[in-house]
Design a protein around this motif. Sequence first.
Motif, PDB file in Angstrom:
ATOM      1  N   VAL A   5      23.277   9.871  -1.826  1.00 39.04           N
ATOM      2  CA  VAL A   5      22.961   8.458  -1.630  1.00 39.04           C
ATOM      3  C   VAL A   5      21.453   8.306  -1.490  1.00 39.04           C
ATOM      4  N   GLU A   6      20.856   7.593  -2.441  1.00 38.41           N
ATOM      5  CA  GLU A   6      19.413   7.363  -2.411  1.00 38.41           C
ATOM      6  C   GLU A   6      19.088   6.109  -1.616  1.00 38.41           C
ATOM      7  N   SER A   7      17.895   6.082  -1.066  1.00 40.91           N
ATOM      8  CA  SER A   7      17.401   4.900  -0.371  1.00 40.91           C
ATOM      9  C   SER A   7      15.881   4.919  -0.390  1.00 40.91           C
ATOM     10  N   GLY A   8      15.280   3.781  -0.029  1.00 39.37           N
ATOM     11  CA  GLY A   8      13.836   3.723   0.084  1.00 39.37           C
ATOM     12  C   GLY A   8      13.120   3.000  -1.042  1.00 39.37           C
ATOM     13  N   GLY A   9      13.865   2.604  -2.058  1.00 45.56           N
ATOM     14  CA  GLY A   9      13.230   1.886  -3.150  1.00 45.56           C
ATOM     15  C   GLY A   9      12.791   0.499  -2.721  1.00 45.56           C
ATOM     16  N   GLY A  10      12.013  -0.160  -3.590  1.00 46.89           N
ATOM     17  CA  GLY A  10      11.570  -1.500  -3.278  1.00 46.89           C
ATOM     18  C   GLY A  10      10.480  -1.964  -4.205  1.00 46.89           C
ATOM     19  N   LEU A  11       9.879  -3.090  -3.845  1.00 40.74           N
ATOM     20  CA  LEU A  11       8.787  -3.683  -4.622  1.00 40.74           C
ATOM     21  C   LEU A  11       7.474  -3.426  -3.904  1.00 40.74           C
ATOM     22  N   VAL A  93      14.436   3.015 -12.226  1.00 42.07           N
ATOM     23  CA  VAL A  93      15.482   3.391 -11.281  1.00 42.07           C
ATOM     24  C   VAL A  93      15.344   4.892 -11.051  1.00 42.07           C
ATOM     25  N   TYR A  94      15.267   5.267  -9.796  1.00 35.02           N
ATOM     26  CA  TYR A  94      15.080   6.670  -9.433  1.00 35.02           C
ATOM     27  C   TYR A  94      16.413   7.253  -8.968  1.00 35.02           C
ATOM     28  N   TYR A  95      16.749   8.393  -9.532  1.00 36.27           N
ATOM     29  CA  TYR A  95      18.004   9.063  -9.228  1.00 36.27           C
ATOM     30  C   TYR A  95      17.759  10.429  -8.598  1.00 36.27           C
ATOM     31  N   CYS A  96      18.592  10.742  -7.660  1.00 32.34           N
ATOM     32  CA  CYS A  96      18.615  12.058  -7.045  1.00 32.34           C
ATOM     33  C   CYS A  96      19.740  12.847  -7.713  1.00 32.34           C
ATOM     34  N   ALA A  97      19.526  14.156  -7.907  1.00 35.86           N
ATOM     35  CA  ALA A  97      20.547  14.978  -8.533  1.00 35.86           C
ATOM     36  C   ALA A  97      20.592  16.345  -7.865  1.00 35.86           C
ATOM     37  N   ALA A  98      21.771  16.927  -7.847  1.00 36.95           N
ATOM     38  CA  ALA A  98      21.970  18.248  -7.243  1.00 36.95           C
ATOM     39  C   ALA A  98      22.564  19.212  -8.259  1.00 36.95           C
ATOM     40  N   TRP A 107      25.093  13.387  -9.331  1.00 36.80           N
ATOM     41  CA  TRP A 107      24.051  12.364  -9.309  1.00 36.80           C
ATOM     42  C   TRP A 107      24.364  11.288  -8.283  1.00 36.80           C
ATOM     43  N   GLY A 108      23.286  10.695  -7.754  1.00 36.78           N
ATOM     44  CA  GLY A 108      23.432   9.537  -6.899  1.00 36.78           C
ATOM     45  C   GLY A 108      23.495   8.270  -7.730  1.00 36.78           C
ATOM     46  N   GLN A 109      23.563   7.141  -7.045  1.00 31.27           N
ATOM     47  CA  GLN A 109      23.717   5.864  -7.736  1.00 31.27           C
ATOM     48  C   GLN A 109      22.381   5.269  -8.170  1.00 31.27           C
ATOM     49  N   GLY A 110      21.291   5.779  -7.639  1.00 29.84           N
ATOM     50  CA  GLY A 110      19.971   5.309  -8.018  1.00 29.84           C
ATOM     51  C   GLY A 110      19.411   4.260  -7.079  1.00 29.84           C
TER      52      GLY A 110
END
Length: 117
Positions: A5-11, A93-98, A107-110
């Motif tokens: 689960v990704e977080s921290g994105g924004g404008l 859109v930034y995605y995390c992957a393992a 993959w996360g949801q972005g």
Amino acid sequence: QVQLVESGGGLVQAGDSLRLSCAASGRTFSSYAMGWFRQAPGKEREFVAGISRSGGRTSYGDSVKGRFTISRDSAKNTVYLEMNSLKPEDTAVYYCAATVVAAYDVWGQGTQVTVSP
């Protein structure tokens, strides 16, 4: 099953900094190499950064070298992407992957990052 689960994105504005987080479920987080990817509208998915299971080795895409830093905290089952000197072209859109079984197979949801001029 590992979940990310990704977080921290924004404008943000050009030149600003932002830190993304990716929280992983499960008790074997330290067994996975992790990575960050991004995809801008109309463009292919792009490798941003990767980190080894121990955190001792990192790699970066050419477009972010010297500006982004990937790190991981095994106690928190979390991988981070510190992004500095952001540019409008970092908008994506930034995605995390393992890497669980195969390379980057989970993959996360972005999370959306938008950088205004």
